[in-house]
Design a protein around this motif. Structure first.
Motif, PDB file in Angstrom:
ATOM      1  N   ARG A   1     -15.582  45.644  -9.870  1.00 47.09           N
ATOM      2  CA  ARG A   1     -15.901  44.629 -10.869  1.00 47.09           C
ATOM      3  C   ARG A   1     -14.742  44.341 -11.831  1.00 47.09           C
ATOM      4  NH1 ARG A   1     -19.807  48.191 -10.340  1.00 47.09           N
ATOM      5  NH2 ARG A   1     -19.245  49.273 -12.247  1.00 47.09           N
ATOM      6  N   PRO A   2     -13.628  43.831 -11.341  1.00 50.62           N
ATOM      7  CA  PRO A   2     -12.493  43.618 -12.233  1.00 50.62           C
ATOM      8  C   PRO A   2     -12.656  42.457 -13.197  1.00 50.62           C
ATOM      9  CG  PRO A   2     -12.014  42.775 -10.042  1.00 50.62           C
ATOM     10  CD  PRO A   2     -13.323  43.507  -9.941  1.00 50.62           C
ATOM     11  N   GLY A   3     -13.537  41.499 -12.895  1.00 48.74           N
ATOM     12  CA  GLY A   3     -13.635  40.317 -13.744  1.00 48.74           C
ATOM     13  C   GLY A   3     -12.414  39.434 -13.542  1.00 48.74           C
ATOM     14  N   TYR A   4     -11.831  38.982 -14.658  1.00 49.17           N
ATOM     15  CA  TYR A   4     -10.598  38.191 -14.599  1.00 49.17           C
ATOM     16  C   TYR A   4      -9.464  39.015 -15.190  1.00 49.17           C
ATOM     17  CZ  TYR A   4      -7.081  34.609 -15.483  1.00 49.17           C
ATOM     18  OH  TYR A   4      -5.903  33.901 -15.500  1.00 49.17           O
ATOM     19  N   ARG A   5      -8.403  39.198 -14.426  1.00 46.79           N
ATOM     20  CA  ARG A   5      -7.275  40.013 -14.879  1.00 46.79           C
ATOM     21  C   ARG A   5      -5.953  39.327 -14.531  1.00 46.79           C
ATOM     22  NH1 ARG A   5      -8.477  45.679 -14.956  1.00 46.79           N
ATOM     23  NH2 ARG A   5     -10.726  45.966 -15.084  1.00 46.79           N
ATOM     24  N   ILE A   6      -4.942  39.615 -15.327  1.00 48.07           N
ATOM     25  CA  ILE A   6      -3.550  39.292 -15.015  1.00 48.07           C
ATOM     26  C   ILE A   6      -2.775  40.592 -15.067  1.00 48.07           C
ATOM     27  CG2 ILE A   6      -1.457  38.077 -15.736  1.00 48.07           C
ATOM     28  CD1 ILE A   6      -3.239  35.933 -16.985  1.00 48.07           C
ATOM     29  N   ALA A   7      -1.931  40.829 -14.080  1.00 44.90           N
ATOM     30  CA  ALA A   7      -1.107  42.045 -14.064  1.00 44.90           C
ATOM     31  C   ALA A   7       0.236  41.713 -13.448  1.00 44.90           C
ATOM     32  CB  ALA A   7      -1.803  43.143 -13.254  1.00 44.90           C
ATOM     33  N   TYR A   8       1.246  42.483 -13.831  1.00 43.18           N
ATOM     34  CA  TYR A   8       2.597  42.296 -13.284  1.00 43.18           C
ATOM     35  C   TYR A   8       2.781  43.175 -12.055  1.00 43.18           C
ATOM     36  CZ  TYR A   8       3.683  39.785 -17.546  1.00 43.18           C
ATOM     37  OH  TYR A   8       3.675  38.869 -18.567  1.00 43.18           O
ATOM     38  N   GLY A   9       3.537  42.634 -11.094  1.00 38.65           N
ATOM     39  CA  GLY A   9       3.828  43.367  -9.873  1.00 38.65           C
ATOM     40  C   GLY A   9       5.279  43.782  -9.833  1.00 38.65           C
ATOM     41  N   VAL A  10       5.524  45.074 -10.072  1.00 36.65           N
ATOM     42  CA  VAL A  10       6.887  45.602 -10.091  1.00 36.65           C
ATOM     43  C   VAL A  10       6.807  47.093  -9.791  1.00 36.65           C
ATOM     44  CG1 VAL A  10       6.909  46.146 -12.567  1.00 36.65           C
ATOM     45  CG2 VAL A  10       9.058  45.528 -11.415  1.00 36.65           C
ATOM     46  N   SER A  11       7.880  47.640  -9.253  1.00 36.60           N
ATOM     47  CA  SER A  11       7.927  49.074  -8.986  1.00 36.60           C
ATOM     48  C   SER A  11       8.336  49.846 -10.240  1.00 36.60           C
ATOM     49  CB  SER A  11       8.905  49.352  -7.833  1.00 36.60           C
ATOM     50  OG  SER A  11       8.369  48.921  -6.605  1.00 36.60           O
ATOM     51  N   ALA A  12       8.370  51.160 -10.138  1.00 33.12           N
ATOM     52  CA  ALA A  12       8.711  52.027 -11.273  1.00 33.12           C
ATOM     53  C   ALA A  12      10.225  52.177 -11.348  1.00 33.12           C
ATOM     54  CB  ALA A  12       8.030  53.382 -11.125  1.00 33.12           C
TER      55      ALA A  12
END
Length: 267
Positions: free
Chosen positions: A195-206
């Motif tokens: 149930r994440p709903g609406y999300r924004i996240a960045y895609g990058v490695s460590a």
């Protein structure tokens, strides 16, 4: 999830993700405008993301859509409008009509490409500040995702992906690289988080030289990066030299997408 539709499956990120999303009992339904040879556990659909009837059919019996399809570089406005903006609307609308509960949308750092180092690390609540028509299309896709979540109840996760290639292509990418394996981990987290709903996240490695964007939002989805571009640093520095801090490509998150070569008169 037993069946996942992947749009733009023949593209760079789609090609990297196919083996990394494969699971026993899972079917990947691959959609692209070019023919694809499906492997075991895959189905192939040849269609454009702008074709609503074809997308509705492709969404039948699907548990989630991973929307990668579209133009992945800057292009004239009419092309961006048709493929990236109208195509993304078509994907969301097809998912709604077919009853697909979740869409993972491949957004981009170029939705906030004019952000500067003074604002780093950027968080997911940074308002859009696109650097190109391409960036505008990603901001529009995020807005469509918000609409389809709040009006229709779809779970929508927008991933602002940075530089996803098998290896970082240049010294700047030592800060922005998303490894293929980490990309797989991130998308898998988006597909399985409850149930994440609406999300924004960045895609990058460590990345050792990272810190440009926040990983907090991605980690909240269950993502834990395992790779670091620094293993390629010696090779890249030997080839290109140590990057100068005052190089214009470091002035904004969008890097070369903010250069005058991409002004409208040049497209």
């Amino acid at each position: 999830m037993s069946r996942i539709l992947v749009t733009g499956a023949a593209g760079g990120v789609g090609t990297l993700l196919r083996p990394r999303l494969a699971r026993p009992g899972r079917t990947l339904r691959l959609l692209d405008v070019v023919p694809l040879e499906p492997a075991a556990g895959e189905e192939s659909v040849r269609a454009s993301v702008t074709d609503l009837p074809a997308l509705v059919e492709a969404c039948r019996d699907v548990d989630a859509v991973v929307h990668l399809g579209g133009i992945s570089v800057e292009a004239p406005w009419a092309q961006i409008l048709d493929v990236n903006i109208n195509g993304t609307y078509t994907v969301f609308e097809a998912a709604r009509r077919a009853g697909v509960p979740r869409v993972v949308f491949a957004s981009s750092n170029h939705a906030v490409g004019y952000r500067t180092p003074a604002e780093y690390p950027l968080t997911a609540d940074a308002p859009p500040l696109p650097d190109t028509y391409y960036g505008v299309s990603k901001a529009a896709g995020e807005a469509l995702g918000a609409l389809y979540h709040h009006r229709y109840g779809l779970d929508v996760i927008c991933l602002r992906i940075l530089t996803c290639f098998p290896e970082p292509p240049n010294p700047r990418a030592l800060s922005t690289w998303l490894s293929p394996d980490d990309c797989g981990r991130l998308v898998e987290a988006c597909l399985t988080v409850p149930r994440p709903g609406y999300r924004i996240a960045y895609g990058v490695s460590a990345n050792t030289r990272g810190g440009w964007v926040s990983l907090a939002e991605a980690r909240a989805l269950g993502y834990e990066p395992a790779d670091d571009a620094e293993v390629f640093a010696a090779k890249l520095v030997a080839e290109h030299g140590e990057p100068a801090p005052d190089d214009p490509v470091f002035a904004h998150l969008g890097g070369p997408f903010t250069a005058s070569e991409l002004d409208a008169d040049h497209l």
